[in-house]
Design a protein around this motif. Structure first.
Motif, mmCIF file in Angstrom:
data_model
loop_
_atom_site.group_PDB
_atom_site.id
_atom_site.type_symbol
_atom_site.label_atom_id
_atom_site.label_comp_id
_atom_site.label_asym_id
_atom_site.label_seq_id
_atom_site.Cartn_x
_atom_site.Cartn_y
_atom_site.Cartn_z
ATOM 1 N N LEU A 138 77.323 15.378 26.017
ATOM 2 C CA LEU A 138 78.122 14.852 24.914
ATOM 3 C C LEU A 138 79.316 15.733 24.586
ATOM 4 C CD1 LEU A 138 75.232 13.675 22.563
ATOM 5 C CD2 LEU A 138 76.759 12.240 23.923
ATOM 6 N N GLY A 139 79.361 16.957 25.124
ATOM 7 C CA GLY A 139 80.511 17.829 24.922
ATOM 8 C C GLY A 139 80.508 18.477 23.558
ATOM 9 N N LEU A 140 81.718 18.727 23.012
ATOM 10 C CA LEU A 140 81.863 19.390 21.724
ATOM 11 C C LEU A 140 81.249 18.546 20.616
ATOM 12 C CD1 LEU A 140 85.524 20.714 21.997
ATOM 13 C CD2 LEU A 140 83.424 22.049 22.156
ATOM 14 N N LEU A 141 80.511 19.210 19.748
ATOM 15 C CA LEU A 141 79.836 18.507 18.667
ATOM 16 C C LEU A 141 80.354 18.922 17.289
ATOM 17 C CD1 LEU A 141 76.152 18.733 19.970
ATOM 18 C CD2 LEU A 141 77.730 16.825 20.220
ATOM 19 N N ASP A 142 81.290 19.876 17.240
ATOM 20 C CA ASP A 142 81.706 20.383 15.942
ATOM 21 C C ASP A 142 83.163 20.079 15.607
ATOM 22 O OD1 ASP A 142 82.858 22.013 17.772
ATOM 23 O OD2 ASP A 142 82.043 23.888 16.998
ATOM 24 N N GLU A 143 83.800 19.192 16.361
ATOM 25 C CA GLU A 143 85.178 18.800 16.045
ATOM 26 C C GLU A 143 85.159 17.705 14.984
ATOM 27 O OE1 GLU A 143 87.776 20.277 17.030
ATOM 28 O OE2 GLU A 143 86.851 21.593 18.510
ATOM 29 N N PHE A 144 84.635 18.069 13.800
ATOM 30 C CA PHE A 144 84.443 17.081 12.735
ATOM 31 C C PHE A 144 85.701 16.962 11.876
ATOM 32 C CE2 PHE A 144 83.375 16.466 8.215
ATOM 33 C CZ PHE A 144 82.921 15.156 8.283
ATOM 34 N N SER A 145 86.036 15.735 11.512
ATOM 35 C CA SER A 145 87.112 15.471 10.554
ATOM 36 C C SER A 145 86.607 14.431 9.569
ATOM 37 C CB SER A 145 88.372 14.970 11.262
ATOM 38 O OG SER A 145 88.107 13.780 11.973
ATOM 39 N N ARG A 204 77.804 11.471 16.819
ATOM 40 C CA ARG A 204 78.494 10.354 16.172
ATOM 41 C C ARG A 204 79.236 10.821 14.923
ATOM 42 N NH1 ARG A 204 77.287 5.092 17.673
ATOM 43 N NH2 ARG A 204 78.001 4.401 15.632
ATOM 44 N N ARG A 205 78.717 11.831 14.253
ATOM 45 C CA ARG A 205 79.441 12.362 13.091
ATOM 46 C C ARG A 205 80.785 12.935 13.515
ATOM 47 N NH1 ARG A 205 78.888 17.826 9.949
ATOM 48 N NH2 ARG A 205 79.709 17.275 7.883
ATOM 49 N N THR A 206 80.821 13.546 14.698
ATOM 50 C CA THR A 206 82.058 14.124 15.205
ATOM 51 C C THR A 206 83.022 13.048 15.689
ATOM 52 O OG1 THR A 206 80.885 16.124 15.884
ATOM 53 C CG2 THR A 206 83.021 15.711 16.906
ATOM 54 N N ARG A 207 82.481 12.049 16.383
ATOM 55 C CA ARG A 207 83.331 11.059 17.037
ATOM 56 C C ARG A 207 83.650 9.856 16.151
ATOM 57 N NH1 ARG A 207 82.864 12.297 22.595
ATOM 58 N NH2 ARG A 207 81.213 13.813 23.010
ATOM 59 N N ALA A 208 82.638 9.293 15.522
ATOM 60 C CA ALA A 208 82.835 8.089 14.702
ATOM 61 C C ALA A 208 81.729 7.995 13.672
ATOM 62 C CB ALA A 208 82.849 6.834 15.589
ATOM 63 N N PRO A 209 81.869 8.701 12.549
ATOM 64 C CA PRO A 209 80.814 8.702 11.530
ATOM 65 C C PRO A 209 80.499 7.294 11.034
ATOM 66 C CG PRO A 209 82.463 10.381 11.054
ATOM 67 C CD PRO A 209 83.017 9.530 12.154
ATOM 68 N N SER A 210 79.209 6.978 10.935
ATOM 69 C CA SER A 210 78.773 5.665 10.463
ATOM 70 C C SER A 210 77.373 5.814 9.878
ATOM 71 C CB SER A 210 78.760 4.642 11.604
ATOM 72 O OG SER A 210 77.779 4.989 12.563
ATOM 73 N N ILE A 211 76.902 4.790 9.213
ATOM 74 C CA ILE A 211 75.559 4.819 8.651
ATOM 75 C C ILE A 211 74.522 4.918 9.759
ATOM 76 C CG2 ILE A 211 75.489 2.300 8.547
ATOM 77 C CD1 ILE A 211 73.647 4.833 6.270
ATOM 78 N N LEU A 212 74.841 4.345 10.935
ATOM 79 C CA LEU A 212 73.915 4.445 12.072
ATOM 80 C C LEU A 212 73.778 5.894 12.515
ATOM 81 C CD1 LEU A 212 72.137 3.167 14.242
ATOM 82 C CD2 LEU A 212 74.210 2.810 15.623
ATOM 83 N N GLY A 213 74.903 6.610 12.587
ATOM 84 C CA GLY A 213 74.856 8.007 12.972
ATOM 85 C C GLY A 213 74.101 8.842 11.954
ATOM 86 N N PHE A 214 74.319 8.549 10.667
ATOM 87 C CA PHE A 214 73.586 9.266 9.622
ATOM 88 C C PHE A 214 72.092 9.019 9.757
ATOM 89 C CE2 PHE A 214 71.504 9.486 5.513
ATOM 90 C CZ PHE A 214 71.933 10.704 5.020
ATOM 91 N N ALA A 215 71.721 7.761 10.007
ATOM 92 C CA ALA A 215 70.304 7.419 10.158
ATOM 93 C C ALA A 215 69.696 8.142 11.352
ATOM 94 C CB ALA A 215 70.146 5.908 10.304
#
Length: 435
Positions: free
Chosen positions: A72-79, A364-375
């Motif tokens: 999945l690569g980098l996981l901390d490039e969060f915005s 998913r939080r890094t790439r496209a945050p959504s309720i699915l990713g939170f779940a």
């Protein structure tokens, strides 16, 4: 100075995730209690190869998790995706949580006298969910709402402080395992942001210390005023079982289901009882969780005969069910109760699934945050509950509903906050001047 390099973070993700949680749980709540005299079936099982197989399974889960995180690569490039909740919103949520706790205690005691509450807290812990479970679930939803704010907009000093304060408040409702889950989720989300090592260590130490102190403090408050002692038994039988002896004049066995210490820290006796019962055909593996789910959402006022104890408890510990309490079955014992002896190592499949969901949730939080990713992230970190209470547990459905209720509340609060800010800007701008 940033916290760690990306590879170290991926290893840390595995260590604090389901795999690390399960290994820690097995050591602290089962492994250290093993004794061939006290738990002959369980101990002999681990001595005859189960320890080696469990170790191989753990290593396989670790390798697969690391390979997935690398892919999945980098996981901390969060915005941030959404605007952060304001200080006023966070303060209202925390104040509302405190009000719910006060309502819960007043419902049980009819008073909010601190001295009375502390002195009779063991009564509160027994009665808190009897007709008032919705209050506790509302408090959990408030915590989930704050975690969602962190998931979508980032962890900050402000929202982290309000979360830890809310966690301490909710801890007085008696819940312990689920609150540790919330604290772990806070730490993981902070870890996968661009944050300095010092800030991460301070926040993590505060979270761990507050939850650790709360766990011990609340557990001690829950202790009954008078120890529970059952009828005397023959000394030879007591020695064979390795039970504790009470008093010096006569031998008295305290059954682990009546022992406050065993019920809080010892899961080995449950695993022993499940294995023995299955081998001796005293119980039949079946879908106990479905039995619980059939009555879970029916209010007790509409169904006075609704069981208080779980179907697993009623099947294996009828004497506990009679007094209206529960035995919480750890994951391996829970899987055995539902699937039978052949599934002794199937618990590692659950660990692998939860580990995978956790890594995907961070991604998913890094790439496209959504309720699915939170779940997904919540499910992965939620393994702390699964390790202690099993995967076949109808009560997990309630937590799922809390997640969706919290998301609805979070989005509604964001809209209200946005509308208020827009109204304030319009007032400050004043009327348009004529041209």
């Amino acid at each position: 100075m940033h916290i760690f390099n990306n590879t170290t973070k991926k290893i840390a993700l595995i260590l604090v995730g389901p795999l690390g949680c399960y290994i820690t749980y097995q050591i602290l709540f089962i492994g250290r209690y093993l004794s061939i005299e006290k738990y002959p079936v369980l101990t002999s099982t681990y001595m005859n190869g189960a320890t080696i197989i469990d170790s191989v399974c753990a290593l396989a889960v670790a390798v697969l998790g690391f390979l997935l995180s690398r892919r999945l690569g980098l996981l901390d490039e969060f915005s941030p995706k959404f605007e952060r909740l304001s200080t006023l919103s966070l303060a209202l949520i925390t104040t509302g949580t405190l009000a719910l706790l006060a309502l819960s205690m007043y419902r049980v005691f009819g008073t909010l006298s601190p001295g009375h509450v502390v002195k009779n807290y063991h009564t509160y812990s027994f009665m808190v969910t009897n007709g008032g479970a919705w209050i506790v679930l509302a408090m959990y939803s408030a915590l989930l709402l704050q975690l969602m704010n962190m998931y979508f907009s980032g962890v900050t000093l402000k929202n982290g402080t309000f979360l830890l304060l809310s966690l301490l408040i909710v801890s007085f409702s008696g819940g312990r395992g689920i609150l540790i889950l919330f604290a772990l989720m806070f730490i993981v989300m902070l870890m996968f942001q661009r944050v300095s090592l010092l800030k991460f260590l301070i926040a993590s130490i505060l979270a761990v210390a507050s939850m650790g102190i709360s766990y011990v403090f609340i557990t001690n408050m829950r202790a009954p005023v008078e120890p529970i002692v059952i009828a005397p038994v023959a000394p030879i039988e007591a020695m064979a079982r390795g039970d504790k002896l009470s008093g010096s004049k006569k031998s008295v066995v305290v059954d682990p289901t009546n022992s406050f210490e065993d019920l809080n820290y010892n899961a080995a006796f449950i695993s022993e009882d499940v294995l023995s019962a299955i081998r001796n055909n005293k119980i039949e593996p079946r879908a106990y969780a479905i039995e619980d789910a059939m009555t879970l959402f029916i209010p007790r006022q509409l169904m006075p005969s609704k069981p208080i104890s779980t179907a697993e408890t009623r099947a294996l510990y009828p004497q506990v069910a009679i007094r209206g309490t529960n035995i919480t079955f750890p994951l391996k014992a829970n899987v055995l109760m539902h699937l039978g002896g052949w599934a002794f190592y199937a618990d590692w499949i659950v660990v692998l699934i939860c580990q995978t969901l956790m890594i995907l949730g961070v991604s998913r939080r890094t790439r496209a945050p959504s309720i699915l990713g939170f779940a997904m992230l919540f499910c992965g970190i939620g393994f702390t509950l699964i390790a202690r209470g099993g995967i076949f547990n109808a009560r997990l459905l309630v937590i799922v509903l809390c997640v969706f209720a919290a998301y609805a509340g979070y989005r509604a609060l964001l809209r209200i906050q946005t509308a208020l800010y827009a109204s304030k800007r319009d007032r400050l701008a004043g009327p348009l001047s004529p041209t």
